[in-house]
Motif scaffolding. Structure first.
Motif, mmCIF file in Angstrom:
data_model
loop_
_atom_site.group_PDB
_atom_site.id
_atom_site.type_symbol
_atom_site.label_atom_id
_atom_site.label_comp_id
_atom_site.label_asym_id
_atom_site.label_seq_id
_atom_site.Cartn_x
_atom_site.Cartn_y
_atom_site.Cartn_z
ATOM 1 N N LEU A 142 -15.458 -13.093 -6.371
ATOM 2 C CA LEU A 142 -15.139 -11.760 -6.876
ATOM 3 C C LEU A 142 -13.749 -11.739 -7.507
ATOM 4 O O LEU A 142 -13.518 -11.054 -8.510
ATOM 5 C CB LEU A 142 -15.226 -10.751 -5.721
ATOM 6 C CG LEU A 142 -15.633 -9.310 -6.071
ATOM 7 C CD1 LEU A 142 -16.947 -9.277 -6.841
ATOM 8 C CD2 LEU A 142 -15.742 -8.479 -4.797
ATOM 9 N N LEU A 146 -10.809 -4.863 -0.149
ATOM 10 C CA LEU A 146 -12.262 -4.875 -0.013
ATOM 11 C C LEU A 146 -12.664 -4.531 1.427
ATOM 12 O O LEU A 146 -11.966 -4.872 2.372
ATOM 13 C CB LEU A 146 -12.817 -6.257 -0.379
ATOM 14 C CG LEU A 146 -12.745 -6.643 -1.863
ATOM 15 C CD1 LEU A 146 -13.060 -8.128 -2.028
ATOM 16 C CD2 LEU A 146 -13.709 -5.797 -2.691
ATOM 17 N N LEU A 156 -14.553 -1.938 -7.582
ATOM 18 C CA LEU A 156 -14.416 -3.337 -7.197
ATOM 19 C C LEU A 156 -13.138 -3.945 -7.775
ATOM 20 O O LEU A 156 -12.395 -4.638 -7.064
ATOM 21 C CB LEU A 156 -15.626 -4.133 -7.692
ATOM 22 C CG LEU A 156 -16.927 -3.984 -6.899
ATOM 23 C CD1 LEU A 156 -18.076 -4.596 -7.673
ATOM 24 C CD2 LEU A 156 -16.807 -4.627 -5.530
ATOM 25 N N GLU A 178 -19.994 -3.544 -3.429
ATOM 26 C CA GLU A 178 -19.734 -4.856 -2.838
ATOM 27 C C GLU A 178 -21.031 -5.565 -2.460
ATOM 28 O O GLU A 178 -21.232 -6.740 -2.784
ATOM 29 C CB GLU A 178 -18.850 -4.717 -1.597
ATOM 30 C CG GLU A 178 -17.398 -4.435 -1.892
ATOM 31 C CD GLU A 178 -16.551 -4.428 -0.629
ATOM 32 O OE1 GLU A 178 -15.505 -3.774 -0.641
ATOM 33 O OE2 GLU A 178 -16.934 -5.096 0.369
ATOM 34 N N ARG A 192 -15.861 -13.480 -1.673
ATOM 35 C CA ARG A 192 -14.572 -12.885 -2.028
ATOM 36 C C ARG A 192 -13.847 -13.728 -3.087
ATOM 37 O O ARG A 192 -13.245 -13.189 -4.018
ATOM 38 C CB ARG A 192 -13.690 -12.739 -0.769
ATOM 39 C CG ARG A 192 -14.061 -11.553 0.104
ATOM 40 C CD ARG A 192 -13.290 -11.580 1.417
ATOM 41 N NE ARG A 192 -13.525 -10.347 2.165
ATOM 42 C CZ ARG A 192 -12.696 -9.310 2.182
ATOM 43 N NH1 ARG A 192 -11.571 -9.349 1.477
ATOM 44 N NH2 ARG A 192 -12.975 -8.230 2.881
#
Length: 415
Positions: free
Chosen positions: A263, A185, A176, A210, A260
């Motif tokens: 993340l 990603l 990740l 993910e 996203r």
């Protein structure tokens, strides 16, 4: 029956399952019927506690208890990959190539015995994972995409023993972190209709990491009840888009964007040389208390040092073995779990407990599911009267490879 009928398709599965039926012994709990044979009675005895805890905790979290009409959920523990293949309709080649160790199908949870693997695997978490799949399948009538199915299963698999959301591996975090840094990603669209169709094993591993964090993000922002509500709405006939909008007030593309962004802000754990935890099938059932064979090493010089150390250790020359192992460790670090464990064993033989303990602690941050490392760490903790630490290590072994008599003797002493 006509060719291609449901019966024709299921006949081989029914016949394969029937072949094991006379040999299975069944343990019945309030919600499960656990079938096992021979030594797997040990797994079955421990599995009943795991399953009932999963039923109560995960079922409540997801708002669905799938065995309340008096029909127990069947759990079958097959002695080898061939048994699992026959019972699920997969080919043996598909099982071996994909590394499949368990399947949820036909209102059943089916797993391969830990005894059929080289050094055990997380059978308890695996049972919980498959139980989540059963809940999601029944609650939604199989109407959610596989990526969300897998994300929910992975996120909640640890709930039977503690909190949900504890199953992201060091390797998953590494993938990740790299993908976020490179803006690579995998999209939800790329994961559909099957994550298995992604171009590489690393892509598939990244996708699984993910989707875990997608579910983690939903729970963090909207609460665990949001997952249950989405499943309920889909089960009532709403599309996933409509269910997401009603529960999260987000379209699917908006969810992907907010996830996203979250993340990118995440503080990833950085574990150098983290590697995927792979379940290795055994060529034949072995001695559960024996040290695993030296794994394949890409660097020939590292392999040669480690192999020479192994030969010296087998000839009861631990001090000479340590010299060779330390050369290999200096070059490879803790990347190879079997190398670390062989060196730790040699340290223990010559009473260098501090060195063994420190080495194992380093290795377990990188290989948290390594049952051999936990076993060695448990021995050291027990010898030093560190009861709580010893219990933790021996319990970790029990939930990976429960066939070693040493762990039962140790746990009997510790409880």
């Amino acid at each position: 029956p006509a060719a291609g009928s449901r019966y024709t398709q299921l006949a081989p599965v029914l016949l394969a399952s029937a072949g094991y039926a006379p040999y299975f012994q069944t343990t019945v709990t309030p919600h499960f019927a656990v079938r096992a044979m021979d030594k797997d009675a040990i797994v079955a005895a421990y599995a009943v506690t795991v399953l009932e805890a999963a039923y109560r905790r995960i079922g409540q979290d997801l708002g669905f208890l799938p065995a309340e009409r008096g029909e127990p959920i069947v759990v079958e523990i097959y002695p080898d990959a061939r048994g699992l293949a026959g019972a699920t309709g997969l080919s043996l080649k598909e099982i071996e190539t994909s590394g499949t160790i368990a399947v949820c199908k036909f209102h059943r949870l089916m797993i391969t015995s830990p005894l059929a693997t080289a050094d055990g695997y997380a059978w308890a978490d695996t049972l919980a994972h498959e139980f989540v799949h059963l809940i999601v399948s029944k609650r939604t009538h199989n109407n959610i995409p596989i990526w969300l199915h897998e994300g929910i299963a992975k996120y909640f698999e640890s709930r039977w023993k503690s909190n949900a959301g504890e199953a992201l591996s060091p390797y998953g975090e590494k993938l990740l972190a790299t993908a976020v840094a490179k803006d690579s990603l995998i999209t939800f669209k790329q994961m559909h209709p099957s994550m298995a169709k992604l171009p590489s094993q690393d892509d598939a591993a990244l996708a699984f990491a993910e989707v875990f964090t997608v579910v983690e993000h939903i729970v963090k922002e909207h609460g665990v009840g949001a997952i249950a509500d989405i499943l309920r709405r889909v089960g009532q006939g709403q599309s996933l888009e409509a269910a997401m909008d009603a529960t999260l007030h987000l379209r699917l593309d908006q969810l992907e964007s907010t996830w996203r962004r979250a993340l990118r802000r995440r503080n990833f754990r950085r574990v150098p040389d983290a590697r995927p935890e792979k379940v290795r099938l055994a060529d034949a059932p072995g001695d559960a208390s024996a040290a695993p064979a030296l794994e394949e090493m890409a660097d020939k010089q590292v392999h040669d040092w480690a192999r020479l150390g192994e030969l010296l250790q087998l000839r009861h020359r631990p001090k000479a073995a340590i010299v060779e192992y330390e050369k290999a460790l200096a070059a490879a670090g803790t990347r190879y779990a079997t190398l670390v464990n062989l060196l730790a064993r040699a340290y223990i033989e010559v009473d260098k407990m501090d060195k063994a303990e420190a080495l194992l602690a380093r290795s377990l941050t990188q290989h948290p599911e390594d049952s051999d490392a936990h076993l060695l760490a448990g021995r050291i903790a027990l010898k030093r009267d560190q009861w709580e630490a010893a219990r933790g290590h021996y319990e970790a072994v029990r939930l990976q490879n429960p066939f070693n008599p040493e762990i039962h003797a140790a746990l009997a002493q510790l409880y």
